[in-house]
Design a protein around this motif. Structure first.
Motif, PDB file in Angstrom:
ATOM      1  N   GLY A 148       0.766  -1.240   0.000  1.00 43.38           N
ATOM      2  CA  GLY A 148       0.000   0.000   0.000  1.00 43.38           C
ATOM      3  C   GLY A 148       0.796   1.287   0.000  1.00 43.38           C
ATOM      4  N   GLU A 149       2.127   1.202  -0.088  1.00 39.77           N
ATOM      5  CA  GLU A 149       2.921   2.442  -0.117  1.00 39.77           C
ATOM      6  C   GLU A 149       4.232   2.220  -0.855  1.00 39.77           C
ATOM      7  N   LYS A 150       4.784   3.332  -1.348  1.00 45.52           N
ATOM      8  CA  LYS A 150       6.083   3.275  -2.019  1.00 45.52           C
ATOM      9  C   LYS A 150       7.185   3.405  -0.975  1.00 45.52           C
ATOM     10  N   ILE A 151       8.379   2.981  -1.329  1.00 42.48           N
ATOM     11  CA  ILE A 151       9.522   3.033  -0.415  1.00 42.48           C
ATOM     12  C   ILE A 151      10.308   4.326  -0.582  1.00 42.48           C
ATOM     13  N   PHE A 152      10.512   4.778  -1.820  1.00 39.47           N
ATOM     14  CA  PHE A 152      11.456   5.866  -2.091  1.00 39.47           C
ATOM     15  C   PHE A 152      10.815   7.244  -2.234  1.00 39.47           C
ATOM     16  N   GLY A 153       9.501   7.294  -2.431  1.00 40.18           N
ATOM     17  CA  GLY A 153       8.800   8.579  -2.411  1.00 40.18           C
ATOM     18  C   GLY A 153       8.772   9.344  -3.720  1.00 40.18           C
ATOM     19  N   ASP A 154       9.418   8.857  -4.762  1.00 41.88           N
ATOM     20  CA  ASP A 154       9.391   9.553  -6.047  1.00 41.88           C
ATOM     21  C   ASP A 154       8.129   9.156  -6.808  1.00 41.88           C
ATOM     22  N   GLU A 155       7.760   9.968  -7.787  1.00 38.85           N
ATOM     23  CA  GLU A 155       6.679   9.598  -8.702  1.00 38.85           C
ATOM     24  C   GLU A 155       7.327   9.110  -9.989  1.00 38.85           C
ATOM     25  N   TYR A 156       6.689   8.144 -10.643  1.00 38.60           N
ATOM     26  CA  TYR A 156       7.241   7.535 -11.846  1.00 38.60           C
ATOM     27  C   TYR A 156       6.359   7.848 -13.040  1.00 38.60           C
ATOM     28  N   VAL A 157       7.007   8.316 -14.114  1.00 39.13           N
ATOM     29  CA  VAL A 157       6.324   8.695 -15.338  1.00 39.13           C
ATOM     30  C   VAL A 157       6.677   7.690 -16.421  1.00 39.13           C
ATOM     31  N   LYS A 158       5.727   7.412 -17.290  1.00 40.63           N
ATOM     32  CA  LYS A 158       5.988   6.502 -18.401  1.00 40.63           C
ATOM     33  C   LYS A 158       6.688   7.261 -19.522  1.00 40.63           C
ATOM     34  N   SER A 159       7.874   6.783 -19.888  1.00 41.85           N
ATOM     35  CA  SER A 159       8.554   7.327 -21.064  1.00 41.85           C
ATOM     36  C   SER A 159       8.458   6.263 -22.155  1.00 41.85           C
ATOM     37  N   SER A 160       8.979   6.551 -23.313  1.00 37.10           N
ATOM     38  CA  SER A 160       8.863   5.590 -24.405  1.00 37.10           C
ATOM     39  C   SER A 160       9.690   4.328 -24.153  1.00 37.10           C
ATOM     40  N   ARG A 161      10.722   4.435 -23.315  1.00 38.44           N
ATOM     41  CA  ARG A 161      11.602   3.288 -23.095  1.00 38.44           C
ATOM     42  C   ARG A 161      11.397   2.578 -21.761  1.00 38.44           C
ATOM     43  N   GLN A 162      11.019   3.339 -20.709  1.00 38.81           N
ATOM     44  CA  GLN A 162      10.850   2.741 -19.386  1.00 38.81           C
ATOM     45  C   GLN A 162      10.177   3.740 -18.450  1.00 38.81           C
ATOM     46  N   PRO A 163       9.690   3.253 -17.307  1.00 38.39           N
ATOM     47  CA  PRO A 163       9.216   4.185 -16.280  1.00 38.39           C
ATOM     48  C   PRO A 163      10.412   4.959 -15.718  1.00 38.39           C
ATOM     49  N   GLU A 164      10.212   6.247 -15.446  1.00 42.00           N
ATOM     50  CA  GLU A 164      11.303   7.070 -14.924  1.00 42.00           C
ATOM     51  C   GLU A 164      10.849   7.815 -13.676  1.00 42.00           C
ATOM     52  N   PRO A 165      11.677   7.782 -12.617  1.00 43.14           N
ATOM     53  CA  PRO A 165      11.360   8.590 -11.431  1.00 43.14           C
ATOM     54  C   PRO A 165      11.601  10.067 -11.762  1.00 43.14           C
ATOM     55  N   ILE A 166      10.634  10.908 -11.502  1.00 43.89           N
ATOM     56  CA  ILE A 166      10.702  12.307 -11.930  1.00 43.89           C
ATOM     57  C   ILE A 166      11.887  13.033 -11.315  1.00 43.89           C
TER      58      ILE A 166
END
Length: 164
Positions: free
Chosen positions: A44-62
């Motif tokens: 129910g929660e993330k560990i690192f606190g970043d948000e992840y965006v979908k890029s064309s190659r992979q998810p990326e932490p903003i």
């Protein structure tokens, strides 16, 4: 910025200790996504606190992707810039080697004196971290990225939109 840089730095130390193959900034950020995705799914929660965006190659932490770009490009930041504090905190734990290739810049992580501090993580967090790291220990960054696109939530998210 909700990024917990102490946890990120320690996960890098953990990966260096486990001798994760092909570890660079790309593989790290993809593994962080997989760890946070799995942990949020089951706990129910993330560990690192970043948000992840979908890029064309992979998810990326903003936030972390932005910090790695600043490091890779040798960008100067104002003394009061919060990003400078996050970068300095990361560099308190590890050293970063900048490798310039013909088409891209790669960051590789080098261990200094600090050791992985498992007390920063709960037992559930440690289980999630160990599961994901062990699963992708020998995998190339490209194949780890491909594994992300097997996740329905990643496939269903539009490019440049937040996945988690």
């Amino acid at each position: 910025m909700n990024l917990d840089m102490t946890k990120v730095a320690n996960i890098i130390l953990y990966m260096l200790h486990k001798q994760v193959k092909h570890l660079n900034d790309k593989k790290l950020t993809i593994l962080l996504f997989l760890i946070d995705y799995n942990h949020q799914k089951f706990c129910g929660e993330k560990i690192f606190g970043d948000e992840y965006v979908k890029s064309s190659r992979q998810p990326e932490p903003i936030v972390l992707t932005e910090l790695f770009d600043i490091i890779a490009n040798g960008e100067d930041l104002d003394e009061e810039d919060e990003r400078l504090f996050l970068i300095q905190e990361l560099l308190d734990y590890i050293d970063i080697e900048i490798i310039t290739n013909e088409k891209f810049i790669e960051l590789r992580f080098l261990k200094m004196e600090e050791e992985f501090d498992e007390s920063l993580f709960s037992n559930d967090e440690l289980k999630t971290i160990q599961k994901v790291v062990n699963e992708y220990l020998e995998t190339t960054p490209r194949n780890v990225a491909n594994a992300c696109f097997k996740i329905e939530k990643v496939r269903n998210t539009q490019k440049d939109e937040i996945i988690i």
